[in-house]
Each structure stands twice: as structure tokens, then as C-alpha cells.
Design a protein around this motif. Structure first.
Motif: not given
Ligand code: GRF
Length: 198
Positions: A64, A92, A39, A69, A59-62
Motif C-alpha cells: 500500500e 525502483s 518485476s 515496500y 513489487r511496489r504494487r503489492d
């Protein structure tokens, strides 16, 4: 010297305990060489900056997929020549690429006496809520090796902490950190570094 990465997601008091241990010469041959955060907002990043330790946010959200990741984490660790990975409040889930690349070289601190109150869903305050709901009189912390099973790797160190009358999840969490986590994690890190160096 053994290059250590500390993986964080939040406040980073365990990271601070590692930084303080290193400053006090209690991390053996270990040198904290990277802080990796899941984060961008983690206060742990400020602690790293204050201690002049390089940091990176992954970050995981960056990404697909979970695989991409995971690959980004391995790449960051390898770019910094990391030999030992310490999970210190890292929320995570690590995938197989990281676990395979660092087999028996990843440790985690969990705020209970494993096998109680551990596994999927038991993180942060939830662990202490569950311990209080069950009514245990003793809890504690565990440092263990990380494998594919959540909180399932070999136990390296454990320390018991007493539950007190009137404890809330927050007061219990604080006592477990002060009396167990901040002591165990630097000790386990020094222990592993010594093994790696041999
Ligand atoms: C600690 O209780 C640790 O055991 C758990 O998450 C918390 C992290 O705290 N896995 P901090 O970020 O080190 O302050």
C-alpha cells in the motif's frame, strides 16, 4: 566472504557481468547470494536461476505504501544475510529504511559520466537520448554510492566511452554497456567487498 544482493528490474546484462566475474574469480571475496527483482517478468530472474542464485520478486504494487515496500526489501535482504547491495538496472526508488540499513553499502551503475545526464528522469535509453541531443562527444558510465539524492552519492569509478557519428540511443547504450558498465560494476563490487571484509 561478503554476501552480495543484486537488485534488478530488466534484462540483467549487468547481473550477468557480475555472475561471469564471480565465475572467473574476479569478484574478490564477494558472493552473489540473492537477486531481488522489482518485476516478475525480468529476464534477470532467468539469469539468476541459470546461475543457481536464489531470487525474490518484491513489487511496489503489492504494497500500500512506499514505506511498506521499502520494509519488505530490507526484510528480504536481512533474511539472506546481505552485506552489500548492488543496483544493476533497478528502476525502483529505494526509501530511507533501505538506505539507512545499508549506509555506504549500496552501489549503483549509471550510464553516463555523472554529473552529466543524471538525476530524476534520467534512466535507461533516456540518458543516451539526452547525451546525443546535447551533442557530447564523450559519455561513459559511473558507479557511485547510493544516498537519498538520485545519482548523488560519492563516485567510486568512472569510465569514458566515445560517441560515434551516426549513433542512435540504442547503439550508444550498447557501447556504454560493453566498454564501461560490464567492466566497472564487477570491479567496484570487488573493491567494496574487500573494504567490508577488513
Ligand atoms: C543499464 O544501462 C544501467 O546502467 C541502467 O539500466 C541498464 C540496465 O541494463 N541503470 P541491464 O538490466 O543490466 O541489462
Amino acid at each position: 566472504m561478503v554476501k552480495v544482493a543484486v537488485l534488478v528490474s530488466g534484462g540483467g546484462t549487468n547481473l550477468q557481468a557480475l555472475i561471469d566475474a564471480q565465475a572467473a574469480g574476479k569478484l574478490g571475496t564477494g558472493k552473489i547470494s540473492l537477486v531481488l527483482s522489482s518485476s516478475a517478468k525480468a529476464y534477470a530472474l532467468t539469469r539468476a536461476e541459470n546461475a543457481k542464485i536464489p531470487s525474490v520478486v518484491v513489487r511496489r504494487r503489492d504494497f500500500e505504501s512506499a514505506q511498506e515496500y521499502d520494509h519488505a526489501i530490507v526484510t528480504a535482504l536481512q533474511e539472506h544475510g546481505i552485506q552489500l547491495v548492488v543496483l544493476a538496472g533497478f528502476l525502483s526508488i529505494l526509501g530511507t529504511e533501505v538506505i539507512d540499513a545499508y549506509r555506504d553499502r549500496i552501489i549503483n551503475i549509471h550510464p553516463s559520466l555523472i554529473p552529466s545526464f543524471c538525476g530524476d528522469g534520467f534512466y535507461g535509453l533516456k540518458v543516451h537520448e539526452a547525451a546525443l541531443a546535447y551533442g557530447v562527444k564523450v559519455t561513459g558510465a559511473t558507479v557511485h554510492l547510493v544516498n537519498e539524492i538520485t545519482d548523488g552519492g560519492s563516485i567510486l569509478l568512472q569510465k569514458a566511452v566515445a560517441v560515434q557519428e551516426g549513433d542512435t540511443p540504442e547503439t550508444l547504450q550498447r557501447r556504454v554497456m560493453e566498454q564501461a558498465e560490464w567492466e566497472l560494476l564487477p570491479r567496484a563490487t570487488a573493491m567494496l567487498c574487500e573494504q567490508i571484509e577488513q
